[in-house]
Design a protein around this motif. Structure first.
Motif, PDB file in Angstrom:
ATOM      1  N   GLU A  72      12.417  -1.466   6.031  1.00  0.00           N
ATOM      2  CA  GLU A  72      13.510  -1.956   5.189  1.00  0.00           C
ATOM      3  C   GLU A  72      12.998  -2.366   3.804  1.00  0.00           C
ATOM      4  O   GLU A  72      13.650  -2.153   2.801  1.00  0.00           O
ATOM      5  N   PHE A  73      11.813  -2.970   3.763  1.00  0.00           N
ATOM      6  CA  PHE A  73      11.212  -3.363   2.494  1.00  0.00           C
ATOM      7  C   PHE A  73      10.902  -2.134   1.634  1.00  0.00           C
ATOM      8  O   PHE A  73      11.166  -2.130   0.426  1.00  0.00           O
ATOM      9  N   GLU A  74      10.345  -1.099   2.270  1.00  0.00           N
ATOM     10  CA  GLU A  74      10.013   0.129   1.539  1.00  0.00           C
ATOM     11  C   GLU A  74      11.272   0.770   0.937  1.00  0.00           C
ATOM     12  O   GLU A  74      11.239   1.301  -0.170  1.00  0.00           O
ATOM     13  N   LYS A  75      12.399   0.723   1.665  1.00  0.00           N
ATOM     14  CA  LYS A  75      13.657   1.251   1.144  1.00  0.00           C
ATOM     15  C   LYS A  75      14.063   0.517  -0.130  1.00  0.00           C
ATOM     16  O   LYS A  75      14.588   1.114  -1.067  1.00  0.00           O
ATOM     17  N   ARG A  76      13.824  -0.783  -0.172  1.00  0.00           N
ATOM     18  CA  ARG A  76      14.223  -1.602  -1.322  1.00  0.00           C
ATOM     19  C   ARG A  76      13.335  -1.416  -2.533  1.00  0.00           C
ATOM     20  O   ARG A  76      13.743  -1.598  -3.649  1.00  0.00           O
ATOM     21  N   LYS A  77      12.067  -1.062  -2.290  1.00  0.00           N
ATOM     22  CA  LYS A  77      11.113  -0.878  -3.394  1.00  0.00           C
ATOM     23  C   LYS A  77      11.428   0.355  -4.229  1.00  0.00           C
ATOM     24  O   LYS A  77      11.111   0.416  -5.391  1.00  0.00           O
ATOM     25  N   HIS A 122       6.287  -8.245  18.244  1.00  0.00           N
ATOM     26  CA  HIS A 122       5.776  -8.353  16.878  1.00  0.00           C
ATOM     27  C   HIS A 122       5.650  -6.986  16.203  1.00  0.00           C
ATOM     28  O   HIS A 122       6.077  -6.823  15.065  1.00  0.00           O
ATOM     29  N   ASP A 123       5.047  -6.016  16.883  1.00  0.00           N
ATOM     30  CA  ASP A 123       4.809  -4.710  16.256  1.00  0.00           C
ATOM     31  C   ASP A 123       6.112  -4.031  15.848  1.00  0.00           C
ATOM     32  O   ASP A 123       6.199  -3.426  14.777  1.00  0.00           O
ATOM     33  N   ALA A 124       7.142  -4.120  16.687  1.00  0.00           N
ATOM     34  CA  ALA A 124       8.443  -3.528  16.362  1.00  0.00           C
ATOM     35  C   ALA A 124       9.086  -4.263  15.187  1.00  0.00           C
ATOM     36  O   ALA A 124       9.695  -3.642  14.310  1.00  0.00           O
ATOM     37  N   LEU A 125       8.938  -5.580  15.155  1.00  0.00           N
ATOM     38  CA  LEU A 125       9.483  -6.376  14.050  1.00  0.00           C
ATOM     39  C   LEU A 125       8.789  -6.019  12.740  1.00  0.00           C
ATOM     40  O   LEU A 125       9.450  -5.814  11.718  1.00  0.00           O
ATOM     41  N   GLU A 126       7.480  -5.916  12.777  1.00  0.00           N
ATOM     42  CA  GLU A 126       6.716  -5.570  11.572  1.00  0.00           C
ATOM     43  C   GLU A 126       7.133  -4.191  11.054  1.00  0.00           C
ATOM     44  O   GLU A 126       7.353  -4.003   9.857  1.00  0.00           O
ATOM     45  N   LYS A 127       7.272  -3.236  11.957  1.00  0.00           N
ATOM     46  CA  LYS A 127       7.677  -1.876  11.574  1.00  0.00           C
ATOM     47  C   LYS A 127       9.070  -1.889  10.941  1.00  0.00           C
ATOM     48  O   LYS A 127       9.293  -1.290   9.887  1.00  0.00           O
ATOM     49  N   LEU A 128      10.001  -2.581  11.574  1.00  0.00           N
ATOM     50  CA  LEU A 128      11.378  -2.655  11.081  1.00  0.00           C
ATOM     51  C   LEU A 128      11.441  -3.283   9.684  1.00  0.00           C
ATOM     52  O   LEU A 128      12.055  -2.721   8.767  1.00  0.00           O
ATOM     53  N   GLY A 173      18.717  -9.350   1.916  1.00  0.00           N
ATOM     54  CA  GLY A 173      17.363  -9.733   2.283  1.00  0.00           C
ATOM     55  C   GLY A 173      17.257 -10.028   3.762  1.00  0.00           C
ATOM     56  O   GLY A 173      17.990  -9.475   4.577  1.00  0.00           O
ATOM     57  N   ILE A 174      16.365 -10.946   4.082  1.00  0.00           N
ATOM     58  CA  ILE A 174      16.111 -11.323   5.472  1.00  0.00           C
ATOM     59  C   ILE A 174      16.543 -12.777   5.641  1.00  0.00           C
ATOM     60  O   ILE A 174      16.068 -13.651   4.918  1.00  0.00           O
ATOM     61  N   THR A 175      17.465 -13.002   6.553  1.00  0.00           N
ATOM     62  CA  THR A 175      17.889 -14.374   6.847  1.00  0.00           C
ATOM     63  C   THR A 175      17.179 -14.792   8.125  1.00  0.00           C
ATOM     64  O   THR A 175      17.434 -14.254   9.199  1.00  0.00           O
ATOM     65  N   ASP A 176      16.271 -15.744   7.962  1.00  0.00           N
ATOM     66  CA  ASP A 176      15.429 -16.183   9.068  1.00  0.00           C
ATOM     67  C   ASP A 176      15.976 -17.464   9.678  1.00  0.00           C
ATOM     68  O   ASP A 176      16.215 -18.440   8.989  1.00  0.00           O
ATOM     69  N   LYS A 215       0.491 -13.339  16.681  1.00  0.00           N
ATOM     70  CA  LYS A 215       0.587 -12.578  15.433  1.00  0.00           C
ATOM     71  C   LYS A 215       1.749 -13.125  14.628  1.00  0.00           C
ATOM     72  O   LYS A 215       2.837 -13.357  15.165  1.00  0.00           O
ATOM     73  N   ILE A 216       1.502 -13.324  13.333  1.00  0.00           N
ATOM     74  CA  ILE A 216       2.504 -13.892  12.438  1.00  0.00           C
ATOM     75  C   ILE A 216       2.738 -12.921  11.291  1.00  0.00           C
ATOM     76  O   ILE A 216       1.791 -12.490  10.627  1.00  0.00           O
ATOM     77  N   LEU A 217       3.999 -12.593  11.056  1.00  0.00           N
ATOM     78  CA  LEU A 217       4.368 -11.727   9.947  1.00  0.00           C
ATOM     79  C   LEU A 217       4.482 -12.585   8.698  1.00  0.00           C
ATOM     80  O   LEU A 217       5.236 -13.562   8.680  1.00  0.00           O
ATOM     81  N   MET A 218       3.705 -12.268   7.667  1.00  0.00           N
ATOM     82  CA  MET A 218       3.739 -13.021   6.412  1.00  0.00           C
ATOM     83  C   MET A 218       4.486 -12.203   5.364  1.00  0.00           C
ATOM     84  O   MET A 218       4.155 -11.036   5.130  1.00  0.00           O
TER      85      MET A 218
END
Length: 177
Positions: free
Chosen positions: A171-176, A161-167, A84-87, A114-117
């Motif tokens: 990764e999320f789409e790969k897991r789905k 932010h935009d690069a983080l959101e894309k990344l 997952g994501i370790t924040d 901008k906040i990634l939720m």
């Protein structure tokens, strides 16, 4: 994905946040000590100015403590791997957010930030992982306002932010699948 993606904390961004918080603490202190000097057409009442000073010192003083801790933090700000994501990017960071618990990804904007939720089907699990009462309250407020307690802000990371959101979305789409 077998590799780990690590995004480091940005010392420059953190230092700027530290300077900003310090300025607000100093201004708040001046508001408390000498509110008469800051009377204007907007704030005519010295007591209102003093209350604003107290609020500024309390809020930005707390920010100052959290930001100062991050300045000396040697851990990666964000780690993305097969689990997952370790924040570890901000005051409300709770460590590992498992892919299985993430149901969606969105962005909200508060003022110019901008906040990634990260939407989750287990909000209570993550709220309970909060390290302290302030973080727990902040996560509950996020959940109430935005539908998720899990937020990632790139303000302290070496990524926009935009690069983080894309990344994270990729990764999320790969897991789905």
């Amino acid at each position: 994905m077998t590799d780990k993606i690590e995004i480091q904390l940005s010392r420059t961004k953190i230092l700027l946040l530290l300077i900003g918080a310090t300025i607000f603490v100093v201004l708040g202190t001046l508001f408390i000590i000498n509110p008469e000097e800051f009377k204007s057409s907007i704030f005519r009442n010295a007591e209102t100015i003093r209350i604003l000073g107290i609020a500024a010192v309390a809020f930005f003083g707390l920010c100052l403590v959290f930001v100062a801790k991050k300045l000396f933090d040697k851990k990666a700000g964000l780690t993305i791997d097969q689990e997952g994501i370790t924040d570890n990017s901000n005051a409300t960071s709770i460590g590992l957010i498992e892919w299985a618990d993430i149901t969606g990804i969105g962005t909200v904007q508060v003022a110019s930030t901008k906040i990634l939720m990260l939407e989750t089907n287990k909000p209570d699990k993550y709220i309970e992982k909060a390290k302290n009462g302030i973080s727990k309250r902040a996560m509950k407020a996020n959940y109430k306002m935005y539908g998720s307690p899990l937020s990632i802000i790139s303000n302290s990371l070496k990524i926009k932010h935009d690069a983080l959101e894309k990344l994270i979305t990729e990764e999320f789409e790969k897991r789905k699948k």
